[in-house]
Design an enzyme around this catalytic site. Structure first.
Site, PDB file in Angstrom:
ATOM      1  N   LYS A 112       0.830  -1.221   0.000  1.00 57.48           N
ATOM      2  CA  LYS A 112       0.000   0.000   0.000  1.00 57.48           C
ATOM      3  C   LYS A 112       0.854   1.257   0.000  1.00 57.48           C
ATOM      4  O   LYS A 112       0.493   2.254  -0.634  1.00 57.48           O
ATOM      5  CB  LYS A 112      -0.945   0.016   1.213  1.00 57.48           C
ATOM      6  CG  LYS A 112      -2.106  -0.957   1.087  1.00 57.48           C
ATOM      7  CD  LYS A 112      -3.194  -0.619   2.096  1.00 57.48           C
ATOM      8  CE  LYS A 112      -4.336  -1.626   2.035  1.00 57.48           C
ATOM      9  NZ  LYS A 112      -5.355  -1.372   3.063  1.00 57.48           N
ATOM     10  N   LYS A 195      -4.991 -11.840  -6.308  1.00 59.30           N
ATOM     11  CA  LYS A 195      -6.141 -12.027  -5.424  1.00 59.30           C
ATOM     12  C   LYS A 195      -7.234 -11.022  -5.785  1.00 59.30           C
ATOM     13  O   LYS A 195      -6.941  -9.911  -6.236  1.00 59.30           O
ATOM     14  CB  LYS A 195      -5.730 -11.915  -3.948  1.00 59.30           C
ATOM     15  CG  LYS A 195      -5.570 -10.519  -3.450  1.00 59.30           C
ATOM     16  CD  LYS A 195      -5.478 -10.439  -1.926  1.00 59.30           C
ATOM     17  CE  LYS A 195      -5.407  -8.961  -1.560  1.00 59.30           C
ATOM     18  NZ  LYS A 195      -5.054  -8.655  -0.212  1.00 59.30           N
ATOM     19  N   LYS A 198     -10.579  -4.859  -4.161  1.00 59.46           N
ATOM     20  CA  LYS A 198     -11.336  -3.715  -4.709  1.00 59.46           C
ATOM     21  C   LYS A 198     -10.489  -2.871  -5.646  1.00 59.46           C
ATOM     22  O   LYS A 198     -11.007  -2.100  -6.423  1.00 59.46           O
ATOM     23  CB  LYS A 198     -11.924  -2.863  -3.583  1.00 59.46           C
ATOM     24  CG  LYS A 198     -10.916  -2.421  -2.551  1.00 59.46           C
ATOM     25  CD  LYS A 198     -11.508  -2.483  -1.155  1.00 59.46           C
ATOM     26  CE  LYS A 198     -10.388  -2.661  -0.149  1.00 59.46           C
ATOM     27  NZ  LYS A 198     -10.746  -3.457   1.001  1.00 59.46           N
TER      28      LYS A 198
HETATM   29  P1  TYM Z   1     -10.189  -6.591   4.440  1.00 57.05           P
HETATM   30  O1  TYM Z   1     -11.242  -5.568   4.688  1.00 57.05           O
HETATM   31  O2  TYM Z   1      -9.184  -6.319   3.379  1.00 57.05           O
HETATM   32  O3  TYM Z   1     -10.844  -7.974   4.125  1.00 57.05           O
HETATM   33  C1  TYM Z   1     -11.908  -8.507   4.912  1.00 57.05           C
HETATM   34  C2  TYM Z   1     -11.817 -10.021   4.952  1.00 57.05           C
HETATM   35  O4  TYM Z   1     -11.902 -10.574   3.649  1.00 57.05           O
HETATM   36  C3  TYM Z   1     -10.797 -11.429   3.396  1.00 57.05           C
HETATM   37  N1  TYM Z   1     -10.427 -11.322   1.981  1.00 57.05           N
HETATM   38  C4  TYM Z   1     -10.306 -12.363   1.150  1.00 57.05           C
HETATM   39  N2  TYM Z   1     -10.482 -13.689   1.349  1.00 57.05           N
HETATM   40  C5  TYM Z   1     -10.316 -14.496   0.277  1.00 57.05           C
HETATM   41  N3  TYM Z   1      -9.977 -14.051  -0.952  1.00 57.05           N
HETATM   42  C6  TYM Z   1      -9.778 -12.737  -1.197  1.00 57.05           C
HETATM   43  N4  TYM Z   1      -9.469 -12.317  -2.417  1.00 57.05           N
HETATM   44  C7  TYM Z   1      -9.954 -11.829  -0.109  1.00 57.05           C
HETATM   45  N5  TYM Z   1      -9.844 -10.481   0.005  1.00 57.05           N
HETATM   46  C8  TYM Z   1     -10.143 -10.194   1.289  1.00 57.05           C
HETATM   47  C9  TYM Z   1      -9.697 -10.898   4.284  1.00 57.05           C
HETATM   48  O5  TYM Z   1      -8.702 -11.870   4.533  1.00 57.05           O
HETATM   49  C10 TYM Z   1     -10.472 -10.509   5.523  1.00 57.05           C
HETATM   50  O6  TYM Z   1     -10.702 -11.633   6.354  1.00 57.05           O
HETATM   51  N6  TYM Z   1      -7.103  -5.576   8.213  1.00 57.05           N
HETATM   52  C11 TYM Z   1      -8.344  -6.239   7.849  1.00 57.05           C
HETATM   53  C12 TYM Z   1      -9.534  -5.712   8.649  1.00 57.05           C
HETATM   54  C13 TYM Z   1      -9.357  -5.784  10.119  1.00 57.05           C
HETATM   55  C14 TYM Z   1      -9.435  -6.952  10.917  1.00 57.05           C
HETATM   56  C15 TYM Z   1      -9.224  -6.527  12.268  1.00 57.05           C
HETATM   57  C16 TYM Z   1      -9.666  -8.304  10.640  1.00 57.05           C
HETATM   58  C17 TYM Z   1      -9.116  -4.729  10.943  1.00 57.05           C
HETATM   59  N7  TYM Z   1      -9.025  -5.170  12.230  1.00 57.05           N
HETATM   60  C18 TYM Z   1      -9.212  -7.439  13.311  1.00 57.05           C
HETATM   61  C19 TYM Z   1      -9.657  -9.208  11.701  1.00 57.05           C
HETATM   62  C20 TYM Z   1      -9.433  -8.773  13.031  1.00 57.05           C
HETATM   63  C21 TYM Z   1      -8.615  -5.994   6.392  1.00 57.05           C
HETATM   64  O7  TYM Z   1      -8.198  -5.005   5.844  1.00 57.05           O
HETATM   65  O8  TYM Z   1      -9.426  -6.908   5.803  1.00 57.05           O
END
Ligand code: TYM
Length: 332
Positions: A112, A195, A198
Site C-alpha cells: 500500500k 487475489k 477492490k
Molecule cells: P479486508 O477488509 O481487506 O478484508 C476482509 C476479509 O476478507 C478477506 N479477503 C479475502 N479472502 C479471500 N480471498 C480474497 N481475495 C480476499 N480479500 C479479502 C480478508 O482476509 C479478511 O478476512 N485488516 C483487515 C480488517 C481488520 C481486521 C481486524 C480483521 C481490521 N481489524 C481485526 C480481523 C481482526 C482488512 O483489511 O481486511
C-alpha cells in the site's frame, strides 16, 4: 465460552466475493459454536485518503451486508470500531512495543505504501497492524476468522500479545488465525493469479455481492479460463478453472472433488453457467436483504449502538488492566 472476532474494512460500497467466501461465510458458521464479535474497522478506513461522507455511508452499508449475510445481532456482538475508544487507546500501547523493523516488513504496508509513493504514504499505514492487534487482543478471542491475506497481521498480534505478557505479566490470550480450507484466497476473475480486491485492474475481475444478478452472471461468464478443456483443480497450470471450482465449492458447500467428478467432460461454458447460478443464489438474497435494511438507517444505527455498548463492556476492563500494568497513574 470460546470466542472469535473479525472485521472488514468499509472501503467500498460492496463487499466482494473474496470477502464473502474468505470471511463472511465462516463468520456466520462460527456463531453456532463461538461467542462472536464482528465489527467495522472505520479507523482503518482513514489510513488511505478517503471522503468523509462516503466513509459514513460505507460503514453503515457494511453493517447491513454483515447482517444480510447472516450475522445475528441477537447472538453476536456487532459494532463500529470508532464507537469503542479502547481500540485506539490500546493501539497506542501496542505501537510502543512494536519494532520499526517488524512494522515495515508487513507485506500489506509495503504494497500500500508503494502504491502511494513512500514519502506520501501516511504513517497510519505503518501502524495499521498495531491497531488491528488492538482490535483483536481487547476481546481475548481464541480465533480470528480471516482470509489468507490477513494471516501475517494475525501473527503480529500473536507476537505482540506474547511480548506484552512477557514484559508486563500475563494479560492477553494469544489468538489463532482461523483460515478456511476452501476460499481463503479468491482470485480476480480476469487475472486469476492476483487475489480479488477492490483495487482490481479490470472491473470485470471483481465480483461485488451488491452487483445485480445480471452483472454477476456476466462477470462469471467472461471469467478468464485456461488453455485446454479439462475441468480440473490444479492452481499451478489451471488457475482460472481452479478459482471457479473453489468459489463453486465455497458457495454450495460441496467438495472440489465432487464438482470435478460432476463436470468431468463438460465444457468451461457449462461450468460457468452453473456457477453463475450458484453465486446468484448465494449472494442475490444477501444483496436484497441489505438493501431492505438500508431503508431504515435509524434502526441499523440503533443496533450498532447496542453492539458498541456490549463491546465496550468487554473491552474496557482489558484496557484498564493494560493501563495499570504499564504503569499509568489511575485517573481516580
Ligand atoms: P479486508 O477488509 O481487506 O478484508 C476482509 C476479509 O476478507 C478477506 N479477503 C479475502 N479472502 C479471500 N480471498 C480474497 N481475495 C480476499 N480479500 C479479502 C480478508 O482476509 C479478511 O478476512 N485488516 C483487515 C480488517 C481488520 C481486521 C481486524 C480483521 C481490521 N481489524 C481485526 C480481523 C481482526 C482488512 O483489511 O481486511
Amino acid at each position: 465460552e470460546h470466542r472469535v472476532l473479525s472485521g472488514m474494512q468499509p472501503s467500498a460500497d460492496s463487499l466482494h466475493l473474496g470477502n464473502y467466501v474468505g470471511a463472511l461465510l465462516h463468520w456466520v458458521k462460527a456463531q453456532d459454536t463461538y461467542d462472536a464479535f464482528f465489527f467495522i474497522p472505520d479507523l482503518h478506513g482513514i489510513t488511505v485518503p478517503h471522503e468523509p461522507e462516503e466513509l459514513r455511508t460505507r460503514t453503515r452499508n457494511t453493517a447491513a451486508q454483515y447482517i444480510a449475510g447472516g450475522i445475528d445481532v441477537e447472538r453476536s456482538t456487532l459494532f463500529v470500531q470508532s464507537h469503542v475508544p479502547e481500540h485506539a487507546q490500546l493501539a497506542w500501547v501496542l505501537t510502543c512495543i512494536t519494532g520499526m523493523g517488524e512494522a515495515s516488513r508487513m507485506t500489506q504496508f509495503k504494497d500500500k505504501s508503494a502504491k502511494q509513493g513512500a514519502d506520501h504514504a501516511g504513517v497510519g499505514l505503518l501502524t495499521y497492524p498495531m491497531l488491528m492487534a488492538a482490535d483483536i487482543l481487547l476481546y481475548q478471542p481464541d480465533g480470528v476468522p480471516v482470509g489468507e491475506d490477513q494471516k501475517q497481521h494475525v501473527e503480529l498480534a500473536r507476537n505482540l500479545a506474547q511480548r506484552f505478557n512477557h514484559r508486563f505479566g500475563e494479560t492477553f490470550r494469544v489468538p489463532e488465525p482461523f483460515i478456511p480450507e476452501i476460499g481463503a484466497r479468491v482470485y480476480d476473475l480476469q487475472q486469476p493469479t492476483a487475489k480479488m480486491s477492490k483495487s482490481a485492474e479490470s472491473p470485470n475481475g471483481l465480483l461485488n455481492i451488491m452487483d445485480t444478478d445480471k452483472k454477476i452472471a456476466k462477470k462469471i461468464k467472461s471469467a478468464v479460463t485456461d488453455d485446454g478443456t479439462e475441468i480440473r483443480f490444479d492452481p499451478e497450470t489451471k488457475p482460472g478453472v481452479s478459482n471457479l471450482l473453489s468459489i463453486f465449492s465455497a458457495v454450495t458447500d460441496r467438495s472440489v472433488e465432487t464438482l470435478e467428478a460432476e463436470y468431468a467432460g463438460s465444457m468451461y461454458g457449462h461450468l460457468k453457467v452453473d456457477l453463475a447460478e450458484a453465486v446468484v443464489a448465494a449472494v442475490g438474497p444477501v444483496r436484497d436483504r441489505a438493501l431492505e435494511l438500508l431503508d431504515d438507517p435509524a434502526q441499523l444505527d440503533a443496533l450498532l449502538a447496542t453492539g458498541a455498548a456490549k463491546a465496550r463492556a468487554t473491552a474496557a476492563p482489558v484496557l484498564a488492566e493494560v493501563y495499570r500494568k504499564v504503569g499509568f497513574l489511575p485517573a481516580s
